[in-house]
Design a protein around this motif. Sequence first.
Motif, PDB file in Angstrom:
ATOM      1  N   GLY A 161      -0.448  42.030   4.305  1.00 40.35           N
ATOM      2  CA  GLY A 161      -0.165  40.910   5.361  1.00 40.35           C
ATOM      3  C   GLY A 161      -1.264  39.820   5.057  1.00 40.35           C
ATOM      4  N   HIS A 162      -2.144  40.257   4.077  1.00 42.73           N
ATOM      5  CA  HIS A 162      -3.062  39.012   3.461  1.00 42.73           C
ATOM      6  C   HIS A 162      -2.552  38.318   2.298  1.00 42.73           C
ATOM      7  N   ALA A 163      -3.243  37.177   2.213  1.00 45.66           N
ATOM      8  CA  ALA A 163      -2.957  36.387   1.206  1.00 45.66           C
ATOM      9  C   ALA A 163      -3.361  37.151  -0.425  1.00 45.66           C
TER      10      ALA A 163
ATOM     11  N   ARG B 288      -2.613  42.226  -0.414  1.00 48.33           N
ATOM     12  CA  ARG B 288      -1.647  41.322  -0.239  1.00 48.33           C
ATOM     13  C   ARG B 288      -0.365  41.445   0.625  1.00 48.33           C
TER      14      ARG B 288
ATOM     15  N   THR C  51     -10.967  32.309   4.749  1.00 47.32           N
ATOM     16  CA  THR C  51     -10.056  32.543   6.191  1.00 47.32           C
ATOM     17  C   THR C  51      -9.129  31.282   6.313  1.00 47.32           C
TER      18      THR C  51
ATOM     19  N   ARG D  75      -5.284  34.302   8.060  1.00 44.37           N
ATOM     20  CA  ARG D  75      -5.124  35.268   6.875  1.00 44.37           C
ATOM     21  C   ARG D  75      -6.165  34.885   5.948  1.00 44.37           C
ATOM     22  N   GLN D  76      -6.572  36.139   5.362  1.00 43.01           N
ATOM     23  CA  GLN D  76      -7.759  36.097   4.455  1.00 43.01           C
ATOM     24  C   GLN D  76      -7.410  36.141   3.085  1.00 43.01           C
ATOM     25  N   THR D  77      -7.868  35.397   2.116  1.00 42.71           N
ATOM     26  CA  THR D  77      -7.366  35.431   0.675  1.00 42.71           C
ATOM     27  C   THR D  77      -8.613  35.778   0.032  1.00 42.71           C
TER      28      THR D  77
END
Length: 200
Positions: free
Chosen positions: A197-199, A194, A43, A48-50
Amino acid sequence: MSSKPIDDPPDRPRHWIPDDLWRTIQRSIPIVCVDAVPVRLTTAPDGRQTVTSVGLIRRAVPDPFGEPDWSSPTGRSGWGLVGGRMRHGATFAEELARQIRETLGPEAVATPIDASNPTCAAQYSPHGPDSRFDATDPRQHAIGLTWIVTLVGPLSPQGEATGFDWFPVDALPPPHAFGFGQHNVVRACLERHRTAGHAP
């Protein structure tokens, strides 16, 4: 997936149906399944969580009707998702928790990133590779409602799982190493995570 006769001994689930009837059902109507893509996340300060890695089970690729296996070059085993068919009267959340416990051990707990909606609704062709479908399952026409989840607790592969391992998201097994063509499902889930809205 196997089934047990209704009149089996009391220690076996009584709501499971006889094998011959189950095979008829598999050949006649789509089967709803609940599947999971376990991930590890980092995070960022902005929240943003990858996804950094993906967890896959090693499992036998069944061929109950003597049909060819289109999902693995060996026809013996492949990497894949935790999951299986829904039981009558159960919710998605209950089935997701059951599949995790029965495959990765009773102390394994999964938390969906979005519990309200599956990340991907995958369609499995019963007739081999077909561009209209996402993956293949020689046993049945399956609909795999698939959630990205995080895991806590000790993991002890059991049941259909002969192993479990984490793979870096940029170093997943090659497509031919997956059972049921599920590399397509994993990739679709990561892409939808992705674009939500997430990485990546």
